[in-house]
Design an enzyme around this catalytic site. Structure first.
Site: not given
Lengths: 182, 569
Positions: B49, B111-112, B161, B474
């Site tokens: 993501e 959950f999540q 949802k 760097m």
């Protein structure tokens, strides 16, 4: 560095207090006190935020707070004639022997006794922070059992200011010559 | 007509002009993904993501439109945080949509479930938690308005949802944004404009500092007209590159930590700085106490919170840059600052002989050569270069000369390694006619190289130039200068990038000699499809000049003299 008092009008929505408080934290300013409640307009809450900073810091705070989408208006009223009040509830240890003395002290400070119990009483005081500190000092010897304070609430004196809800109702402060468009 | 929240979401996105989204599905965003199939939206399936947010960002920067990324709740949402912060620091307009657990489950550690609006609060311009279908339309409209207006930035919309599944009446017009704190920009204060004009009129050694705001406000032409009339040299910030043509005689080049020496010296000697859509970041000012000590400062900036934040200015013009420059033009006299330009030219001559371009071919491949050759090979066509973060990024800024706006896309403010490959994919989606090159170090490449699979699956024709020096270059350079060459955790191995590219089904090759650079680039350009080139460059090469962090801007570490003496000419 001095204490700056900001009044902030915000949309009354979940999480807005968090947005304002988080901004001060993120930008490295320490909030000395913060109080929030309804304003004169439905749907708009009013906060009083007290922060110790310099003039440049105060200007940046104002600009940063304005960038929050839910903020409707911000004013730094530090240098304006204002009414600034703090409310304190102080629970003092007091029995039948010294209760009268404590009540007398409270009345000298124009504080009210709002609860009396056999071993304690609760004093309510509204006033400037300094006056409340003064009362606190003379009550300490009796034993301060509990204290709660609101932190400052402030309002500029005279007419003007205030806030009316509705889109586009809040024009930028013309004298500053800057815009705060998001 | 009743629609589900998911349908309303896509309907509103389509009406906002969205045709491309970048995302990754999951449980809490499933209703939205299901509804997506019925709308004219092309979805690019990312591999992580973070990639979706960088793609949306690259899309936004290449096109000037709002980029859209979509993910599920929990880890899908938290993986977006780096990309959102990247967009925030570089004022890039993206809208991120995340699924959230059902509204009744919020607060239960379902959950999540994660508090993504809380997590992203300091790295978004604004964010929303939407818990009912009725709120979807207005929220999407507000999000787009906020993302692209004023100083742009990322907006996150977290939709439960059940809000996606529930149905309600959809009325676009009734869902117009309601933002009580919204303020239209007031007219410029005429007195401030007059003060600015007066300072410009009397300046003898003026410098314009051009930032990202030039491109964001579409002020390229206005800047050029103003600078040409007032005859003022222009220095660019990293994100200002491309806002003014590099080949223009008024262009000085990049300022700051790895800016060209003559640019930094000009800024330090200036008697007037005109800052245009830039924010005096510490990477361009060095030590603030000694920064441009003799210069008056005019700051043209749309975000009032930037005024006097780092550098105290004499005149602040808080408005859209293009509008300000167009207003300044008629009150600006035609000037000639030849003596000033001559002085800068003298500094420039000194730098030229130190330049790595003057080095003979000693059999080693230098990153600067690769990038300069890439510029030669691609300069005549529509090319976007997307860089990662580190040495190669600075060499790109120094040795690829950008004449066009939006032709360099790079993570400046946050310095996000792993940005290049996904952002290049987003840029290619935005401008398919342009050739898009991701220039990336071997460190940053390994952070998001999984997105090569995205390019292959969705047929996105990007060219990847890995500047492979086997170090986190760097950081290694800082260790060389400031930590007595104690190379703690900077030597870096990697897979065989040619075999890796081939494993993805990508045309890949390795280049280790200068002579092979141009043919490899030509071959990549000719190939219809993604390409990976592994440029194995000098390992312990150094970006010069360098202003150490916090040092005075004129106190640059320059390329050592012995090299100058061995230069061919």
């Amino acid at each position: 560095m001095k204490l700056h008092i900001f009044t902030v009008y915000v949309e009354d929505q979940p999480g807005v207090l968090n947005r304002v408080a988080s901004l001060f934290r993120r930008r490295g300013f320490n909030i000395q006190s913060l109080s929030v409640g309804h304003s004169e307009t439905a749907g708009v809450s009013r906060m009083t935020v007290v922060v110790e900073t310099d003039e440049g810091g105060a200007a940046r705070i104002k600009a940063h707070v304005y960038k929050l989408i839910n903020v409707v208006r911000v004013e730094d009223i530090t240098d304006r004639p204002s009414v600034v009040r703090d409310l304190a509830l102080i629970k003092v240890s007091a029995n039948h022997q010294n209760r009268a003395a404590v009540m007398q002290l409270a009345s000298v400070f124009h504080a009210r006794v709002v609860d009396v119990a056999p071993e304690s009483l609760v004093v309510e005081m509204v006033g400037s922070e300094a006056k409340i500190d003064g009362l606190l000092e003379v009550l300490q010897p009796y034993g301060v059992l509990e204290m709660v304070r609101t932190g400052r609430v402030a309002m500029a004196r005279g007419s003007g200011a205030g806030v009316a809800a509705g889109r586009g109702a809040f024009l930028p402060d013309a004298e500053e010559g800057v815009s705060y468009s998001v | 007509m009743k629609r589900t929240g998911a349908q309303i979401l896509w309907e509103c996105l389509v009406r906002e002009g969205v045709t491309e989204v970048f995302g990754y599905p999951g449980g809490a965003i499933l209703p939205a993904y299901d509804a997506m199939l019925d709308f004219p939206i092309r979805h690019t399936l990312v591999r992580h993501e973070q990639g979706a947010t960088h793609m949306a960002d690259g899309y936004a920067r290449a096109s000037g439109k709002v980029g859209v990324a979509i993910a599920t709740s929990g880890p899908g949402a938290t993986n977006m945080v780096t990309g959102i912060a990247t967009a925030m620091l570089d004022s890039s307009p993206i809208v991120c949509i995340t699924g959230q657990v059902g509204s009744r489950l919020i607060g239960t550690d379902a959950f999540q479930e994660i508090d993504i609006t809380g997590i992203t609060l300091p790295v978004t311009k604004h964010n929303y938690l939407v818990t009912s279908a009725q709120e979807v339309a207005r929220t999407v409209r507000e999000a787009f308005m906020i993302a692209k207006s004023g100083r742009p930035g990322p907006v996150l919309i977290d939709i439960t949802k059940d809000a996606q599944q529930a149905s309600c009446e959809f009325d676009w017009d009734a869902a117009a944004p309601v933002v009580p704190g919204w303020r239209e920009a007031p007219p410029l204060a005429p007195a401030e404009l007059a003060r600015a004009a007066e300072l410009i009129k009397h300046a003898e050694r003026p410098v314009i500092l051009a930032g990202h705001g030039v491109t964001i406000s579409g002020a390229e032409q206005a800047l050029r007209a103003f600078a040409e009339r007032a005859h003022i040299p222009i220095a660019a910030t990293l994100l200002g590159i491309g806002g003014f043509p590099a080949s223009h005689p008024l262009n000085l080049g990049m300022m700051g930590m790895h800016g060209e020496a003559w640019v930094n010296l000009a800024i330090q000697e200036a008697d007037l700085l005109i800052a245009c859509g830039m924010r005096f970041d510490d990477r361009v000012t060095g030590n603030l106490k000694t920064y441009a000590p003799n210069a008056k400062k005019i700051h043209i900036e749309i975000d009032p919170s930037e005024i006097n934040k780092n550098v105290k200015v004499d005149v602040a013009l808080v408005a859209d840059l293009r509008v300000v420059l167009e207003r300044l033009l008629p009150v600006t006299d035609a000037s000639d600052h030849k003596a000033w330009f001559d002085r800068i030219a003298a500094y420039k001559g000194d730098s030229a002989v130190r330049d790595i371009q003057s080095l003979p071919d000693d059999g080693h491949l230098y990153a600067a050569h690769v990038i300069n050759d890439l510029w030669r090979a691609t300069r005549s066509q529509d090319t976007i270069v997307v860089t990662d973060v580190g040495q190669h990024q600075m060499w790109e800024a120094q040795y690829y000369h950008h004449d066009e706006p939006r032709s360099l896309i790079t993570s400046g403010g946050l310095g996000t390694m792993g940005f290049a490959v996904p952002a290049a994919i987003g840029a290619k989606r935005a401008r398919p006619e342009a050739e898009v090159w991701a220039v990336v170090g071997d460190g940053g490449f390994q952070m998001t190289m999984c997105e090569l699979a995205t390019a292959v699956q969705d047929g996105i024709n990007i060219k990847v130039a890995i500047i492979n020096n086997g170090y986190l270059g760097m950081v290694r350079q800082w260790q060389e200068f400031f930590y007595e060459r104690r190379y703690a955790a900077t030597p870096l191995s990697g897979p065989d990038f040619v075999k890796l590219g081939e494993a993805f089904g990508i045309r890949s090759r390795g280049v280790a000699k200068r002579a092979d650079v141009l043919p490899a680039i030509a071959d990549a350009t000719a190939h219809e499809g993604p390409v990976v080139i592994d440029f194995r460059v000098e390992q312990e090469d150094t970006v010069y000049p360098m202003v150490p962090a916090g040092a005075d801007l004129h106190a640059m570490i320059r390329r050592p003299n012995p090299i100058v003496e061995t230069a061919a000419d």
